[in-house]
Design a protein around this motif. Structure first.
Motif, PDB file in Angstrom:
ATOM      1  N   UNK A 265       0.822  -1.213   0.000  1.00  0.00           N
ATOM      2  CA  UNK A 265       0.000   0.000   0.000  1.00  0.00           C
ATOM      3  C   UNK A 265       0.853   1.259   0.000  1.00  0.00           C
ATOM      4  N   UNK A 266       2.040   1.184   0.607  1.00  0.00           N
ATOM      5  CA  UNK A 266       2.940   2.333   0.579  1.00  0.00           C
ATOM      6  C   UNK A 266       3.362   2.619  -0.862  1.00  0.00           C
ATOM      7  N   UNK A 267       3.660   1.550  -1.613  1.00  0.00           N
ATOM      8  CA  UNK A 267       3.972   1.728  -3.023  1.00  0.00           C
ATOM      9  C   UNK A 267       2.806   2.317  -3.785  1.00  0.00           C
ATOM     10  N   UNK A 268       1.596   1.841  -3.474  1.00  0.00           N
ATOM     11  CA  UNK A 268       0.412   2.386  -4.118  1.00  0.00           C
ATOM     12  C   UNK A 268       0.226   3.860  -3.799  1.00  0.00           C
ATOM     13  N   UNK A 269       0.484   4.234  -2.538  1.00  0.00           N
ATOM     14  CA  UNK A 269       0.354   5.632  -2.151  1.00  0.00           C
ATOM     15  C   UNK A 269       1.322   6.510  -2.943  1.00  0.00           C
ATOM     16  N   UNK A 270       2.544   6.037  -3.087  1.00  0.00           N
ATOM     17  CA  UNK A 270       3.524   6.785  -3.868  1.00  0.00           C
ATOM     18  C   UNK A 270       3.116   6.861  -5.334  1.00  0.00           C
ATOM     19  N   UNK A 271       2.539   5.765  -5.849  1.00  0.00           N
ATOM     20  CA  UNK A 271       2.058   5.777  -7.232  1.00  0.00           C
ATOM     21  C   UNK A 271       0.940   6.773  -7.431  1.00  0.00           C
ATOM     22  N   UNK A 273       0.447   9.503  -5.635  1.00  0.00           N
ATOM     23  CA  UNK A 273       1.025  10.841  -5.577  1.00  0.00           C
ATOM     24  C   UNK A 273       1.790  11.170  -6.853  1.00  0.00           C
ATOM     25  N   UNK A 274       2.438  10.174  -7.426  1.00  0.00           N
ATOM     26  CA  UNK A 274       3.210  10.403  -8.648  1.00  0.00           C
ATOM     27  C   UNK A 274       2.316  10.585  -9.864  1.00  0.00           C
ATOM     28  N   UNK A 275       1.061  10.150  -9.760  1.00  0.00           N
ATOM     29  CA  UNK A 275       0.163  10.216 -10.908  1.00  0.00           C
ATOM     30  C   UNK A 275      -0.015  11.627 -11.448  1.00  0.00           C
ATOM     31  N   UNK A 276      -0.148  12.601 -10.538  1.00  0.00           N
ATOM     32  CA  UNK A 276      -0.304  13.982 -10.978  1.00  0.00           C
ATOM     33  C   UNK A 276       0.928  14.480 -11.715  1.00  0.00           C
ATOM     34  N   UNK A 277       2.108  14.160 -11.185  1.00  0.00           N
ATOM     35  CA  UNK A 277       3.351  14.571 -11.847  1.00  0.00           C
ATOM     36  C   UNK A 277       3.464  13.934 -13.219  1.00  0.00           C
ATOM     37  N   UNK A 278       3.120  12.649 -13.316  1.00  0.00           N
ATOM     38  CA  UNK A 278       3.198  11.949 -14.598  1.00  0.00           C
ATOM     39  C   UNK A 278       2.253  12.574 -15.615  1.00  0.00           C
ATOM     40  N   UNK A 279       1.041  12.934 -15.193  1.00  0.00           N
ATOM     41  CA  UNK A 279       0.091  13.537 -16.118  1.00  0.00           C
ATOM     42  C   UNK A 279       0.575  14.892 -16.612  1.00  0.00           C
ATOM     43  N   UNK A 280       1.300  15.622 -15.759  1.00  0.00           N
ATOM     44  CA  UNK A 280       1.797  16.942 -16.169  1.00  0.00           C
ATOM     45  C   UNK A 280       3.001  16.856 -17.092  1.00  0.00           C
ATOM     46  N   UNK A 281       3.816  15.813 -16.935  1.00  0.00           N
ATOM     47  CA  UNK A 281       5.083  15.754 -17.655  1.00  0.00           C
ATOM     48  C   UNK A 281       5.134  14.714 -18.767  1.00  0.00           C
ATOM     49  N   UNK A 283       2.810  12.421 -21.789  1.00  0.00           N
ATOM     50  CA  UNK A 283       1.546  12.240 -22.490  1.00  0.00           C
ATOM     51  C   UNK A 283       0.875  10.978 -21.966  1.00  0.00           C
ATOM     52  N   UNK A 284      -0.413  10.809 -22.296  1.00  0.00           N
ATOM     53  CA  UNK A 284      -1.190   9.712 -21.714  1.00  0.00           C
ATOM     54  C   UNK A 284      -0.612   8.346 -22.070  1.00  0.00           C
ATOM     55  N   UNK A 285      -0.242   8.145 -23.329  1.00  0.00           N
ATOM     56  CA  UNK A 285       0.283   6.847 -23.743  1.00  0.00           C
ATOM     57  C   UNK A 285       1.510   6.422 -22.951  1.00  0.00           C
ATOM     58  N   UNK A 286       2.583   7.246 -22.932  1.00  0.00           N
ATOM     59  CA  UNK A 286       3.753   6.888 -22.128  1.00  0.00           C
ATOM     60  C   UNK A 286       3.451   6.744 -20.640  1.00  0.00           C
ATOM     61  N   UNK A 287       2.526   7.578 -20.126  1.00  0.00           N
ATOM     62  CA  UNK A 287       2.189   7.483 -18.702  1.00  0.00           C
ATOM     63  C   UNK A 287       1.541   6.152 -18.358  1.00  0.00           C
ATOM     64  N   UNK A 288       0.609   5.709 -19.204  1.00  0.00           N
ATOM     65  CA  UNK A 288      -0.025   4.407 -18.978  1.00  0.00           C
ATOM     66  C   UNK A 288       0.969   3.273 -19.206  1.00  0.00           C
ATOM     67  N   UNK A 319       2.120  -2.443  -6.936  1.00  0.00           N
ATOM     68  CA  UNK A 319       1.075  -1.545  -6.425  1.00  0.00           C
ATOM     69  C   UNK A 319       1.299  -0.110  -6.883  1.00  0.00           C
ATOM     70  N   UNK A 320       2.547   0.301  -6.967  1.00  0.00           N
ATOM     71  CA  UNK A 320       2.864   1.632  -7.497  1.00  0.00           C
ATOM     72  C   UNK A 320       2.296   1.762  -8.907  1.00  0.00           C
ATOM     73  N   UNK A 321       2.527   0.734  -9.736  1.00  0.00           N
ATOM     74  CA  UNK A 321       2.031   0.773 -11.101  1.00  0.00           C
ATOM     75  C   UNK A 321       0.514   0.772 -11.188  1.00  0.00           C
ATOM     76  N   UNK A 322      -0.145  -0.002 -10.308  1.00  0.00           N
ATOM     77  CA  UNK A 322      -1.611  -0.072 -10.328  1.00  0.00           C
ATOM     78  C   UNK A 322      -2.222   1.298 -10.055  1.00  0.00           C
ATOM     79  N   UNK A 323      -1.756   1.984  -9.023  1.00  0.00           N
ATOM     80  CA  UNK A 323      -2.321   3.303  -8.699  1.00  0.00           C
ATOM     81  C   UNK A 323      -1.929   4.349  -9.734  1.00  0.00           C
ATOM     82  N   UNK A 324      -0.746   4.218 -10.308  1.00  0.00           N
ATOM     83  CA  UNK A 324      -0.347   5.137 -11.374  1.00  0.00           C
ATOM     84  C   UNK A 324      -1.305   5.012 -12.564  1.00  0.00           C
ATOM     85  N   UNK A 325      -1.724   3.793 -12.865  1.00  0.00           N
ATOM     86  CA  UNK A 325      -2.730   3.566 -13.910  1.00  0.00           C
ATOM     87  C   UNK A 325      -4.072   4.185 -13.514  1.00  0.00           C
TER      88      UNK A 325
END
Length: 400
Positions: A265-271, A273-281, A283-288, A319-325
């Motif tokens: 879950x800690x990894x998921x939490x970080x994922x 939080x990182x989701x917003x940064x990934x969306x800003x920096x 594009x959707x394809x590389x982020x997914x 879990x980081x990857x799941x929440x990032x998705x």
């Protein structure tokens, strides 16, 4: 006319509290049910069947849930379903506390609970869009994702494993209380929303077909659902055998299983939080693609792990990857779907995306029995890696 902002904020706070409470119970149950299944019959087949029973209702009742969500007051549906789930789990908890239930009893309870959950989850997504302004959807979904991380993944599993060590029925009793509490919080929401469709002159079957057709004709969301389905198949294959890998193969006590889930879950939490940064920096394809790649790496590491710490590292990366998705995909779907179709399109999307979970659970039992409990985890990682071939085409959703 929409509700005033103060009422919207208060109502969303109640919904968030209900979700956090219910998700805590879900996390407790997520750790307790595999442990109970393994205690009743410590085989790959038994754990797989229980997992399958809890996930196959997605295939059976998700589309019905979407049609109901667009025909009826979503708030009333939600609190009533939560109340029924609380009574169901409480009854089963009493059975477990008084005698050791047969495996079939656990299977039936898991199926009934999964059936109610399949309908509830389809309704809850559109209900968020009822309570929140479109510009605030990303923030609202982020808060709910955080609740899922903290309650469902971080607090619930270790608490469930610890309660199970005290008594097999204890985690189920706590789960029942959380359902009833969540029902009360949803009932207390003040805003009232007319059904998404003011007039209904069609059959349930026609309503379902309309939602399925809309999703199928939207090439971007259709592909997003297919990618989610592949990911869920692979992840469910792996997670079904995780309890046996930890408890039987690596000979760790039951509490360690809950601890590994909490660390993930800690990894998921970080994922998240990182989701917003990934969306800003990105594009959707590389982020997914980054999200899917991290899920694949996490499963492969966990599958070949020789110790509990290595399993925990692999699970955490996954879990980081799941929440990032999730952070990226949920808002895209809500933004592109019309309100009058939200329930039915959401249900069709969930059927494709989450309906692969029962298949993954069934395959996990077969592979775990014929080969080894590690095999489904490793194969799941390979499937995820191959699914990266679909990701470049998802970039078109950026302009949709």
């Amino acid at each position: 006319m929409g509700a005033p902002n103060t009422t919207r904020d208060t109502d969303f706070a109640k919904l968030w509290a209900a979700a956090s409470t219910s998700l805590l119970g879900d996390g407790i149950r997520t750790a307790a049910l595999p442990l109970l299944a393994a205690a009743l019959s410590p085989t790959a087949a038994a754990v797989s069947i229980v997992t399958f029973a809890g996930t196959v209702p997605i295939l059976l009742f998700t589309l019905l849930g979407g049609a109901l969500a667009d025909r009826h007051d979503r708030r009333n549906l939600m609190w009533r379903i939560d109340l029924v789930r609380g009574l169901l789990v409480a009854a089963f908890a009493v059975w477990v506390l008084t005698t050791a239930p047969p495996l079939w009893g656990l299977i039936v309870m898991t199926f009934l609970l999964g059936s109610a959950g399949a309908v509830f989850d389809t309704i809850s997504g559109p209900f968020i869009a009822d309570l929140v302004d479109p510009d605030d959807l990303a923030k609202a979904n982020g808060r709910l994702q955080a609740a899922q991380l903290i309650s469902f993944q971080f607090l619930g599993p270790p608490l469930g494993a610890a309660l199970f060590a005290l008594s097999a029925g204890a985690p189920l009793l706590v789960d029942a209380v959380t359902f009833v509490a969540a029902a009360g919080l949803v009932f207390a929401i003040r805003a009232r929303h007319a059904p998404a469709r003011a007039e209904v002159n069609t059959t349930i079957r026609a309503d379902i077909a309309e939602g399925v057709r809309w999703l199928w004709r939207h090439k971007g969301l259709r592909l997003l659902a297919l990618e989610l389905g592949v990911a869920n198949l692979a992840v469910q294959m792996a997670l079904t055998m995780l309890v046996l890998l930890i408890v039987n193969t690596l000979h760790a006590p039951a509490a360690v299983y809950g601890l590994v889930l909490a660390i993930g879950a800690v990894g998921g939490m970080l994922g998240g939080l990182a989701g917003g940064w990934v969306r800003r920096h990105l594009r959707l394809g590389p982020g997914l693609g980054l999200a899917i790649g991290m899920m694949a790496v996490g499963l492969l590491v966990a599958g070949v792990a020789w110790s509990i710490p290595v399993v925990a590292v692999g699970y955490t990366v996954g879990c980081f990857g799941i929440l990032l998705w999730n952070v990226q995909a949920v808002v895209v779907r809500q933004r592109l779907t019309p309100r009058e179709l939200m329930g039915r399109v959401t249900s069709a999307y969930r059927l494709v995306g989450w309906g692969a979970g029962p298949v993954g659970a069934a395959l996990s039992g077969v592979l775990g029995t014929v080969l080894d409990v590690r095999a489904p985890i490793i194969i799941g990682g390979v499937v995820l890696a191959l699914s990266l071939l679909l990701v470049p085409r998802l970039g078109a959703l950026e302009q949709a």
